[in-house]
Scaffold this motif. Structure first.
Motif, PDB file in Angstrom:
ATOM      1  N   GLY A   8      12.850 -14.411   4.071  1.00 47.82           N
ATOM      2  CA  GLY A   8      12.861 -15.843   4.338  1.00 47.82           C
ATOM      3  C   GLY A   8      13.918 -16.153   5.382  1.00 47.82           C
ATOM      4  N   THR A   9      13.484 -16.415   6.609  1.00 46.00           N
ATOM      5  CA  THR A   9      14.428 -16.566   7.719  1.00 46.00           C
ATOM      6  C   THR A   9      14.519 -18.015   8.193  1.00 46.00           C
ATOM      7  OG1 THR A   9      12.648 -15.823   9.189  1.00 46.00           O
ATOM      8  CG2 THR A   9      14.301 -14.187   8.534  1.00 46.00           C
ATOM      9  N   GLY A  10      14.683 -18.918   7.227  1.00 44.95           N
ATOM     10  CA  GLY A  10      14.964 -20.301   7.576  1.00 44.95           C
ATOM     11  C   GLY A  10      16.449 -20.486   7.815  1.00 44.95           C
ATOM     12  N   LEU A  11      16.925 -21.705   7.627  1.00 50.86           N
ATOM     13  CA  LEU A  11      18.333 -22.013   7.873  1.00 50.86           C
ATOM     14  C   LEU A  11      19.267 -21.152   7.023  1.00 50.86           C
ATOM     15  CD1 LEU A  11      20.686 -23.817   8.901  1.00 50.86           C
ATOM     16  CD2 LEU A  11      20.159 -25.366   6.989  1.00 50.86           C
ATOM     17  N   SER A  15      21.295 -17.827   8.359  1.00 48.82           N
ATOM     18  CA  SER A  15      22.752 -17.996   8.390  1.00 48.82           C
ATOM     19  C   SER A  15      23.438 -16.870   7.620  1.00 48.82           C
ATOM     20  CB  SER A  15      23.141 -19.358   7.812  1.00 48.82           C
ATOM     21  OG  SER A  15      22.685 -20.411   8.639  1.00 48.82           O
ATOM     22  N   ALA A  16      22.914 -16.535   6.442  1.00 52.63           N
ATOM     23  CA  ALA A  16      23.480 -15.423   5.667  1.00 52.63           C
ATOM     24  C   ALA A  16      23.349 -14.114   6.438  1.00 52.63           C
ATOM     25  CB  ALA A  16      22.791 -15.319   4.315  1.00 52.63           C
ATOM     26  N   ALA A  17      22.198 -13.907   7.077  1.00 55.71           N
ATOM     27  CA  ALA A  17      21.982 -12.687   7.854  1.00 55.71           C
ATOM     28  C   ALA A  17      22.952 -12.600   9.029  1.00 55.71           C
ATOM     29  CB  ALA A  17      20.536 -12.646   8.352  1.00 55.71           C
ATOM     30  N   THR A  26      23.901  -3.719   8.068  1.00 58.15           N
ATOM     31  CA  THR A  26      22.583  -3.594   8.684  1.00 58.15           C
ATOM     32  C   THR A  26      21.611  -4.504   7.940  1.00 58.15           C
ATOM     33  OG1 THR A  26      22.979  -1.304   9.337  1.00 58.15           O
ATOM     34  CG2 THR A  26      20.681  -2.033   9.240  1.00 58.15           C
ATOM     35  N   VAL A  27      21.065  -5.501   8.631  1.00 58.02           N
ATOM     36  CA  VAL A  27      20.226  -6.516   7.995  1.00 58.02           C
ATOM     37  C   VAL A  27      18.794  -6.401   8.497  1.00 58.02           C
ATOM     38  CG1 VAL A  27      19.862  -8.974   7.608  1.00 58.02           C
ATOM     39  CG2 VAL A  27      22.195  -8.078   7.784  1.00 58.02           C
ATOM     40  N   THR A 125      23.781 -20.850  11.557  1.00 55.95           N
ATOM     41  CA  THR A 125      25.075 -20.448  12.104  1.00 55.95           C
ATOM     42  C   THR A 125      25.746 -19.491  11.129  1.00 55.95           C
ATOM     43  OG1 THR A 125      26.294 -22.276  11.072  1.00 55.95           O
ATOM     44  CG2 THR A 125      25.387 -22.671  13.273  1.00 55.95           C
ATOM     45  N   ALA A 126      26.524 -18.568  11.660  1.00 56.21           N
ATOM     46  CA  ALA A 126      27.195 -17.583  10.811  1.00 56.21           C
ATOM     47  C   ALA A 126      28.268 -18.208   9.939  1.00 56.21           C
ATOM     48  CB  ALA A 126      27.808 -16.482  11.683  1.00 56.21           C
TER      49      ALA A 126
END
Length: 361
Positions: A8-11, A15-17, A26-27, A125-126
């Motif tokens: 799940g690559t939403g907000l 951000s976690a990634a 490594t993600v 954002t990170a």
């Protein structure tokens, strides 16, 4: 933690990634929309290629209604040593997983208390979670290694771990997040068909109240559908307060002095209750709320003005605790409200005046 799978690559997921990738993990990224995963990968959040084998931690960043299915699939595939989700509701998804008879010792429900009005990987954002609470809801069955990996994730994201019971969490977020969002939307809805002449008068107060109403309705339908009972209970309480407030305001219209006094007392009561609740809102970095003095500076709407103010405050040895900007209607100017420690207000005011800034009393 050396490897992670973010599903799940939403907000929140992206951000976690981004935070994990920044810390050398490594993600691997996965999403039901491959294009969204590719976008997250292009932003530096990881790779959209599937891992060769089980990763250390699988992070499910899906809407609450989809969490049971996505987690069940990941568990059955043996995708990771440990699994967690970051959905904003915790009790329902866990009960749905338990009903499937799955071994949940490797699973932990979590919820980072952070977000933005915008959604999707491009809004990520990170530092989204920095300094924010990240709720963990372990049970007696949760494996210690899983809890440790979750704590490592929270540390990498520079968040603050908070341990809670799942159902207590759901009641808490109904109070501090879900109910306020609906109230904000209801206030903002009053503006939809309002006269343009009235809307032009909007100031910082209405902006503060309606800011979160800009969020994606589809996302909030998913959230509210997973936690409807506690939210409805709270809105029932708000509705009762609204009815009392309406009666008090109608009484203020009366020609009868006693009714007007009664109405005034009713309005004062709700305002004072609001004061009492507001002071309980945590202050900077989650600490106890503190009282600041406000120094108001008139600025032109030109590049570099804010940087100059902050630089001048720094030269005066004053730390700006918070800042708000109110733009003047129809003018290329605005008011910057600088919140500082009470003892620093006089120092800052004098220093800014000396450097040519216009201070509003």
């Amino acid at each position: 933690m050396r490897s992670a799978l973010v599903i799940g690559t939403g907000l929140i997921g992206t951000s976690a990634a981004l935070a994990l990738t920044r810390r050398g993990v490594t993600v691997h990224l996965a999403d039901r929309d491959p294009e969204q995963a590719r976008t997250a990968a292009a932003l530096g959040a990881g790779t959209d290629e599937a891992p060769d084998g089980p990763v250390d931690l699988a992070i499910v960043a899906a809407p609450p209604a989809l969490v049971p299915d996505v987690l069940a699939d990941a568990l059955r595939r043996g995708a990771a040593r440990a699994y967690l989700d970051v959905a904003s509701v915790k009790g329902g998804p866990r009960r749905a997983l338990e009903a499937r008879g799955l071994d949940l010792t490797a699973y932990l429900g979590t919820h980072p208390m952070s977000g933005r009005e915008k959604s999707g990987p491009l809004a990520a954002t990170a530092d989204l979670f920095e300094g924010r609470p990240w709720v963990l809801t372990p049970t007696r069955d949760t494996d210690t290694e899983v809890l440790n990996l979750a704590l490592e994730l929270v540390s990498h994201c520079r968040a603050v771990p908070v341990v809670m019971d799942a159902d207590a969490h759901d009641r808490a977020v109904a109070l501090v997040s879900h109910m306020p969002h609906l109230v904000s939307s209801m206030v903002a809805a009053r503006l939809e068909h309002a006269d343009e002449s009235a809307v032009r008068l909007c100031g910082q107060g209405i902006r503060d109240v309606t800011r979160i109403a800009a969020s994606d309705p589809r996302m909030w339908i998913d959230i509210l559908s997973a936690n409807p009972g506690p939210v409805a209970d709270l809105l029932g309480d708000v509705a009762a307060d609204l009815e009392e407030t309406v009666r008090a305001l109608r009484a203020l219209e009366s020609a009868d002095d006693d009714k007007r006094r009664e109405g005034g007392a009713g309005i004062e009561a709700v305002l004072r209750r609001g004061n009492a609740g507001q002071v309980r809102v945590p202050g900077k970095h989650g600490s106890a709320p503190r009282s600041y003095e406000t120094v108001v500076v008139l600025i032109d709407d030109q590049p570099g003005q804010l940087a100059r103010i902050f630089a001048d405050a720094g030269r005066a040895g004053v730390n700006i605790e918070d800042v708000r900007i109110e733009h003047a209607s129809g003018q290329q100017a605005g008011l910057v409200q600088l919140m500082v420690e009470p003892k620093a207000a006089v120092v800052l005011t004098a220093a800014l005046r000396e450097r040519g800034w216009a201070i509003r009393q």
